[in-house]
Write a protein that holds these residues in place. Sequence first.
Motif, mmCIF file in Angstrom:
data_model
loop_
_atom_site.group_PDB
_atom_site.id
_atom_site.type_symbol
_atom_site.label_atom_id
_atom_site.label_comp_id
_atom_site.label_asym_id
_atom_site.label_seq_id
_atom_site.Cartn_x
_atom_site.Cartn_y
_atom_site.Cartn_z
ATOM 1 N N MET A 1 0.825 -1.205 0.000
ATOM 2 C CA MET A 1 0.000 0.000 0.000
ATOM 3 C C MET A 1 0.865 1.265 0.000
ATOM 4 O O MET A 1 0.455 2.312 -0.501
ATOM 5 N N LEU A 2 2.070 1.180 0.556
ATOM 6 C CA LEU A 2 3.000 2.304 0.441
ATOM 7 C C LEU A 2 3.335 2.561 -1.020
ATOM 8 O O LEU A 2 3.294 3.708 -1.495
ATOM 9 N N VAL A 3 3.646 1.492 -1.737
ATOM 10 C CA VAL A 3 3.959 1.625 -3.164
ATOM 11 C C VAL A 3 2.753 2.167 -3.924
ATOM 12 O O VAL A 3 2.873 3.073 -4.766
ATOM 13 N N LEU A 4 1.576 1.639 -3.616
ATOM 14 C CA LEU A 4 0.373 2.017 -4.359
ATOM 15 C C LEU A 4 -0.028 3.467 -4.103
ATOM 16 O O LEU A 4 -0.223 4.246 -5.041
ATOM 17 N N PHE A 5 -0.147 3.844 -2.829
ATOM 18 C CA PHE A 5 -0.731 5.150 -2.514
ATOM 19 C C PHE A 5 0.235 6.305 -2.737
ATOM 20 O O PHE A 5 -0.206 7.409 -3.055
ATOM 21 N N VAL A 6 1.520 6.085 -2.549
ATOM 22 C CA VAL A 6 2.464 7.163 -2.853
ATOM 23 C C VAL A 6 2.367 7.530 -4.324
ATOM 24 O O VAL A 6 2.354 8.717 -4.690
ATOM 25 N N PHE A 7 2.254 6.533 -5.184
ATOM 26 C CA PHE A 7 2.155 6.796 -6.620
ATOM 27 C C PHE A 7 0.806 7.412 -6.978
ATOM 28 O O PHE A 7 0.735 8.412 -7.711
ATOM 29 N N ILE A 8 -0.284 6.835 -6.445
ATOM 30 C CA ILE A 8 -1.626 7.320 -6.784
ATOM 31 C C ILE A 8 -1.810 8.774 -6.349
ATOM 32 O O ILE A 8 -2.273 9.624 -7.120
ATOM 33 N N ASN A 9 -1.448 9.086 -5.120
ATOM 34 C CA ASN A 9 -1.660 10.441 -4.625
ATOM 35 C C ASN A 9 -0.739 11.450 -5.292
ATOM 36 O O ASN A 9 -1.103 12.614 -5.445
ATOM 37 N N ALA A 10 0.448 10.992 -5.708
ATOM 38 C CA ALA A 10 1.322 11.899 -6.440
ATOM 39 C C ALA A 10 0.721 12.243 -7.804
ATOM 40 O O ALA A 10 0.717 13.405 -8.223
ATOM 41 N N VAL A 11 0.192 11.217 -8.489
ATOM 42 C CA VAL A 11 -0.413 11.452 -9.803
ATOM 43 C C VAL A 11 -1.667 12.308 -9.658
ATOM 44 O O VAL A 11 -1.888 13.250 -10.449
ATOM 45 N N ALA A 12 -2.499 11.995 -8.664
ATOM 46 C CA ALA A 12 -3.697 12.804 -8.443
ATOM 47 C C ALA A 12 -3.331 14.226 -8.032
ATOM 48 O O ALA A 12 -4.037 15.186 -8.356
ATOM 49 N N GLY A 13 -2.209 14.354 -7.309
ATOM 50 C CA GLY A 13 -1.767 15.677 -6.882
ATOM 51 C C GLY A 13 -1.286 16.554 -8.015
ATOM 52 O O GLY A 13 -1.023 17.754 -7.808
ATOM 53 N N GLY A 14 -1.171 15.974 -9.222
ATOM 54 C CA GLY A 14 -0.814 16.795 -10.376
ATOM 55 C C GLY A 14 -1.821 17.894 -10.627
ATOM 56 O O GLY A 14 -1.511 18.913 -11.261
ATOM 57 N N GLY A 15 -3.050 17.700 -10.118
ATOM 58 C CA GLY A 15 -4.061 18.736 -10.267
ATOM 59 C C GLY A 15 -3.680 20.034 -9.585
ATOM 60 O O GLY A 15 -4.110 21.116 -10.004
ATOM 61 N N ALA A 16 -2.859 19.949 -8.510
ATOM 62 C CA ALA A 16 -2.427 21.173 -7.824
ATOM 63 C C ALA A 16 -1.553 22.022 -8.740
ATOM 64 O O ALA A 16 -1.665 23.253 -8.764
ATOM 65 N N MET A 17 -0.690 21.380 -9.510
ATOM 66 C CA MET A 17 0.145 22.127 -10.453
ATOM 67 C C MET A 17 -0.709 22.757 -11.541
ATOM 68 O O MET A 17 -0.447 23.893 -11.991
ATOM 69 N N ILE A 18 -1.726 22.043 -11.974
ATOM 70 C CA ILE A 18 -2.615 22.587 -13.004
ATOM 71 C C ILE A 18 -3.341 23.822 -12.466
ATOM 72 O O ILE A 18 -3.480 24.835 -13.168
ATOM 73 N N GLN A 19 -3.790 23.765 -11.217
ATOM 74 C CA GLN A 19 -4.444 24.920 -10.620
ATOM 75 C C GLN A 19 -3.486 26.088 -10.456
ATOM 76 O O GLN A 19 -3.854 27.248 -10.664
ATOM 77 N N THR A 20 -2.243 25.784 -10.097
ATOM 78 C CA THR A 20 -1.243 26.849 -9.982
ATOM 79 C C THR A 20 -1.055 27.566 -11.306
ATOM 80 O O THR A 20 -0.977 28.807 -11.358
ATOM 81 N N ARG A 21 -1.002 26.790 -12.363
ATOM 82 C CA ARG A 21 -0.863 27.401 -13.694
ATOM 83 C C ARG A 21 -2.137 28.134 -14.089
ATOM 84 O O ARG A 21 -2.087 29.229 -14.658
ATOM 85 N N LYS A 22 -3.296 27.556 -13.771
ATOM 86 C CA LYS A 22 -4.582 28.160 -14.134
ATOM 87 C C LYS A 22 -4.805 29.479 -13.406
ATOM 88 O O LYS A 22 -5.360 30.439 -13.970
ATOM 89 N N PHE A 23 -4.401 29.572 -12.142
ATOM 90 C CA PHE A 23 -4.591 30.784 -11.360
ATOM 91 C C PHE A 23 -3.582 31.875 -11.699
ATOM 92 O O PHE A 23 -3.646 32.964 -11.146
ATOM 93 N N GLY A 24 -2.646 31.557 -12.594
ATOM 94 C CA GLY A 24 -1.666 32.548 -12.999
ATOM 95 C C GLY A 24 -0.540 32.764 -12.018
ATOM 96 O O GLY A 24 0.176 33.775 -12.114
ATOM 97 N N ILE A 25 -0.369 31.814 -11.087
ATOM 98 C CA ILE A 25 0.690 31.968 -10.088
ATOM 99 C C ILE A 25 2.063 31.883 -10.746
ATOM 100 O O ILE A 25 2.982 32.637 -10.402
ATOM 101 N N ALA B 1 9.905 7.607 -3.574
ATOM 102 C CA ALA B 1 9.399 8.977 -3.477
ATOM 103 C C ALA B 1 9.815 9.792 -4.699
ATOM 104 O O ALA B 1 9.047 10.630 -5.183
ATOM 105 N N LEU B 2 11.010 9.559 -5.211
ATOM 106 C CA LEU B 2 11.456 10.247 -6.423
ATOM 107 C C LEU B 2 10.628 9.800 -7.630
ATOM 108 O O LEU B 2 10.289 10.617 -8.496
ATOM 109 N N VAL B 3 10.297 8.505 -7.689
ATOM 110 C CA VAL B 3 9.426 8.027 -8.769
ATOM 111 C C VAL B 3 8.067 8.705 -8.675
ATOM 112 O O VAL B 3 7.501 9.157 -9.676
ATOM 113 N N GLY B 4 7.517 8.775 -7.453
ATOM 114 C CA GLY B 4 6.242 9.451 -7.267
ATOM 115 C C GLY B 4 6.321 10.924 -7.635
ATOM 116 O O GLY B 4 5.378 11.486 -8.218
ATOM 117 N N THR B 5 7.429 11.564 -7.302
ATOM 118 C CA THR B 5 7.618 12.974 -7.655
ATOM 119 C C THR B 5 7.566 13.171 -9.161
ATOM 120 O O THR B 5 6.876 14.065 -9.669
#
Length: 387
Positions: free
Chosen positions: A198-222, A281-285
């Motif tokens: 589950m460490l392997v699974l969730f670190v990867f899943i949440n990192a990929v899902a967390g890509g939405g934060a970068m999209i919002q950063t770009r969308k908000f013009g930050i 963690a680097l793979v997830g990053t």
Amino acid sequence: MTALALAAAELKRVTRDRTFLFFIVLLPILVILLVGLTTSSSTSIRVGVVPGQSATLATQLVGDLEADPGLTTQRYATRADAVDAMRRGELDAVVLIPRNLDADLRSGLAVRVPVLVSGSVEASQAAETGVSSVVARHGAAVQAATFATAHTDRSFDENLATTRSVQRATPVVPVRTVVVNSKSNILPAGYSYSAPTMLVLFVFINAVAGGGAMIQTRKFGIFSRALAAPIRPRDLVFGEALCYLALSLGQALLIVVVGAVMFGVSWGNPVAAAALIGMWALVGTGAGMVSGTIFRTSEQAGAIGPAVGIAFGMLGGCMWPLEIVPQSVRLAGHLTPHAWAVDAWVTLLSRGGGLVDIAGYLAILATYAVVLLAIASFRLRRSLVTP
């Protein structure tokens, strides 16, 4: 310092999302608990005992069953109650003490002790073996007392008491089983299986899902406002990488601590485990940053990203051991980084390996991390410098 400030600001914004925190903190722990309970294996055999009568020999046999360290016994008033408990999965076997046990043994008659077992072959065999050893030891004491009674002036009860005292004083010869040249290809059962997978699974899943934060950063013009200041694009890229690395390491360390404290998971060689966690963690990053540059909206990253992560986890052995799947599926699974990470955990936890033993797996995971980070850095940098 600029990259660190950017990473800190991004982390502060991400951690304010309660939904995201639920998937990072609570959901992995719940899944580890459920999977661990499902795959756990008990070393004790659960046996229900129906005493039958309160005569001396029957009482002694029940006491011997309860005293055996390999059995976890519980008394039941009737056979029906014990069978119902076995059907509910609470027992591995039921021992029915015959009502005429005492009289038949004192008369020298043969006595059969019925043992009811469940449908599980492995549990049934273990239960039958454990109960048979106790019954045989009890029968040996009765036979010795019967023989002594026939050749001495002492009563059967006196000889039985002497026989049992000698039996208790006689040391039992232990049998030690050693498996030669054995290498397990699967993780240990229970929480030692669920926690690392589950460490392997969730670190990867949440990192990929967390890509939405970068999209919002770009969308908000930050990003655009940051570039208006004397900040270089590479600082922004480095700051995003530090943010995702901190999230991945944080979740991995949380799972490690919870697994060790709450579920008693041993993570193997500490140096090797730390190296494996850091590399994953680097793979997830890299995966999270690629997600943030590929998807157009945060909704896409939150919907498609976890689906991809779950698919990779299934192929990579996070849901079940790859040893039980066909060779073609096993080969396909090793196209994902998950399979190599799980293989490394198998080496650490099932084979007692160290840093040298997982060096090859770390090199493969490092390749995945470098490729993902290179793709993400190139795409993010190009989007920052392109008008």
